[in-house]
Enzyme design. Structure first.
Site, PDB file in Angstrom:
ATOM      1  N   SER A 277       0.958  -1.044   0.562  1.00  0.00           N
ATOM      2  CA  SER A 277       0.090   0.286  -0.097  1.00  0.00           C
ATOM      3  C   SER A 277       1.106   1.342  -0.151  1.00  0.00           C
ATOM      4  CB  SER A 277      -1.219   0.010   1.335  1.00  0.00           C
ATOM      5  OG  SER A 277      -1.768   0.737   1.368  1.00  0.00           O
TER       6      SER A 277
ATOM      7  N   LYS B 135      -0.378  -3.649  -3.880  1.00  0.00           N
ATOM      8  CA  LYS B 135      -1.486  -3.889  -2.931  1.00  0.00           C
ATOM      9  C   LYS B 135      -2.107  -2.047  -3.546  1.00  0.00           C
ATOM     10  CE  LYS B 135      -4.980  -2.271   0.467  1.00  0.00           C
ATOM     11  NZ  LYS B 135      -5.062  -1.060   0.658  1.00  0.00           N
TER      12      LYS B 135
ATOM     13  N   ASP C  54      10.013   5.208 -10.282  1.00  0.00           N
ATOM     14  CA  ASP C  54       9.197   5.980 -11.456  1.00  0.00           C
ATOM     15  C   ASP C  54      10.276   7.076 -12.021  1.00  0.00           C
ATOM     16  OD1 ASP C  54       8.082   3.846 -12.274  1.00  0.00           O
ATOM     17  OD2 ASP C  54       5.580   5.010 -11.409  1.00  0.00           O
TER      18      ASP C  54
END
Length: 581
Positions: free
Chosen positions: A290, A315, A301
């Site tokens: 999460s 998740k 990224d």
């Protein structure tokens, strides 16, 4: 012609509106119908069932079963469980004495003591037996009952009757305090690298990481390790605050998208970064979930950090709580979240279940390729795959048995009671004489276990017996069994190094508490060792964060675009992933 075309458009618009109204009305009818059926069913069962019914329990069971068909994160919380819910999902603050407990043979023992709180100040130690609380005998009471007795308002006096080993019981008066477990359980220097261990993303976790980073910067670290291993997540906004410490103001970090477009939100950094350039490594494992994956995924990224460890949990769902009557609430999955490259890392597909109701992972064929800021390939549908994958090592069967049967715990208790002090946690090692004493301590203890080889041998016997062939191989089987038994007698020496490791960890905690566990473990933690090594190798660091891009699996570099999917699949096949999402 134009007039007819205009009429046609108007007619189409009216028809579309009518269909929408009809569809909405039909949805309302179905809701009303099903609620009517449920209420009538409940009434008839409650009135006519042969035995008395606990109506609250029956409704809770029905609601839980209904929500269980959606996903494990959508849940109903009745008034009786609100405080426990807040403790797990909002803040770890409560009134108590600052000690963990466990039950053993109908007795209650202290498992852990938190530094700086009433239990530690009263010299209560792990291994102590708590016999009475405020005169209430704890014999045969379970841990939940005892926990309720220990908790209470700050400033309240609590009397404990405590026994240490074979000593006579001693009564201790403690004053409850406000116990708040920090989100950052440890920070310090590992060599010339700063290290921050973040356990959860509850209230103020962003501020705690900020404070830790400010303190570490005073030591002029050559890099920072942010340890998110086994961090199950928490508050999304706290994750954004933490990423903001390392990336520029105005950077998109994560977006949430769901059925209700008004709830679609993109979270963007709002402050100048505290440390935009210092080399950064984030540690993850299969229990990092999460909010942990938001931090790791966004920093990956944005090519701001190197991710090291094992593939994360996967998740990618966002929950929101809604108040219900009678002080209850419901937590509902309202959206999926997407990190800066546009990927969602949700690993299990709850929408398309098997016929038996079981959940499947997102198929490899449905994974999509995305690009990081500098052009590296990353993929959705499988958690966050690390830039450097470190194979997770597991303890041997004998070590697991010694831990599971609490023999390591018991020896540490004995050691603490006979040794007033030890050296600094980072320098503490168990001597050969101490280890020999531990072996002697085990002489009359039961720590039986089956090794993987024994298990395989038993499976072979079962298969041979089923095929009516065991009599033909019984002699060889008995010989192998005897040889294995002889080998097991040497396991305490064969696995001496790892057994000493868990002993040192447990013993150190008795003197230096949780901080001691971290510091003694720095010598053995391969993930941290690789993180430090990576930050010392500028060429390798740049090859990952500058977009040249390669994955490294157990020390072997491979081209990212060609094998990232294959690497994810290999990891999925080899790791023991959690299915209890």
């Amino acid at each position: 012609m134009k007039r007819n075309y205009k009429k046609l458009l108007i007619a189409a618009g009216v028809l579309t509106l009518a269909v929408s109204v009809w569809s909405f009305s039909d949805d309302l009818f179905q809701v009303s119908k099903n609620l009517d059926v449920f209420a009538s069913l409940y009434k008839e069962v409650n009135l006519n069932y042969v035995d008395d019914i606990n109506s609250s329990k029956m409704i809770k069971t029905g609601v839980d079963a209904m929500l269980d068909g959606l996903d494990p994160y959508t849940e109903f919380v009745p008034e009786s469980e609100i405080e426990e819910y807040k403790l797990h999902y909002v803040s770890t603050e409560y009134g108590g004495i600052g000690a963990g407990i466990f039950s053993r043979e109908n007795n209650v023992y202290v498992s852990d003591v938190f530094e700086g709180f009433p239990a530690q100040k009263a010299d209560i130690r792990p291994g102590d037996q708590i016999m009475k609380i405020n005169g209430i005998d704890l014999n045969s009471k379970n841990s939940d009952d005892v926990s309720l007795l220990l908790k209470g308002s700050k400033g309240g006096v609590i009397k404990l009757l405590v026994r240490r080993g074979n000593d006579a019981p001693v009564e201790k008066d403690l004053v409850r305090d406000q116990i708040k477990q920090p989100n950052v359980s440890y920070y310090g220097m590992v060599g010339n690298v700063g290290y921050i261990k973040l356990d959860r993303f509850l209230e103020n976790s962003g501020d705690e990481v900020t404070d830790a980073l400010v303190a570490l910067k005073k030591n002029n670290p050559s890099g920072i390790i942010l340890d998110l291993r086994s961090n199950g997540g928490g508050i999304l906004q706290e994750a954004v605050k933490i990423v903001n410490l390392f990336v520029p103001k105005g950077t998109d970090i994560v977006s949430q998208r769901g059925k209700i477009k008004e709830k679609d939100i993109t979270y963007t950094t709002t402050n100048p970064p505290l440390e935009p350039n210092l080399p950064l490594v984030v540690l993850v494992n299969s229990h990092s979930a999460s909010a942990s994956e938001i931090v790791a995924g966004s920093l990956q990224d944005l090519d701001r950090a190197v991710i090291i460890g094992q593939r994360s949990f996967g998740k990618g769902l966002v929950q929101q709580t809604f108040s219900l009557p009678y002080n209850s609430l419901v937590k509902i999955t309202i959206a999926k979240y997407y990190v800066p490259s546009g990927r969602c890392i949700q690993a299990l597909d709850y929408t398309h279940r098997k016929d038996d109701g079981s959940v499947v992972k997102v198929a490899d064929s449905l994974m999509h390729e995305f690009k990081t800021k500098d052009g590296r390939s990353v993929y959705d549908g499988g958690g966050i795959y690390p830039d450097i994958f470190i194979k997770q090592e597991h303890f041997s069967s004998i070590t697991q048995s010694l831990l599971g049967k609490l023999l390591v715990f018991d020896y540490a208790t004995q050691y603490r009671n006979t040794h007033a002090k030890i050296t600094d946690a980072r320098d503490f090692t168990l001597s050969d004489a101490d280890y020999a004493d531990f072996v002697k301590f085990l002489a009359d203890k039961n720590y039986s276990y089956n090794s993987p080889t024994e298990k395989a041998l038993d499976q072979m016997k079962e298969a041979a017996t089923k095929d009516k062939q065991f009599s033909e191989i019984q002699t060889e089987y008995d010989n192998l069994k005897a040889k294995l038994a002889a080998t097991k007698r040497n396991d305490l020496q064969i696995h001496k190094d790892e057994i000493k490791q868990v002993l040192e960890n447990e013993i150190t905690s008795r003197y230096y508490y949780e901080k001691g566990r971290y510091e003694v473990n720095f010598r053995f933690d391969t993930d941290i060792a690789h993180a430090v090594k990576t930050m010392q190798d500028k060429a390798e660091l740049d090859s990952i964060t500058k977009g040249i891009g390669h994955y490294k699996i157990i020390g072997k570099p491979v081209a990212a675009v060609a094998v990232a999917k294959k690497a994810i699949k290999t990891d999925a096949d080899s790791e023991d992933d959690s299915d209890g999402q």
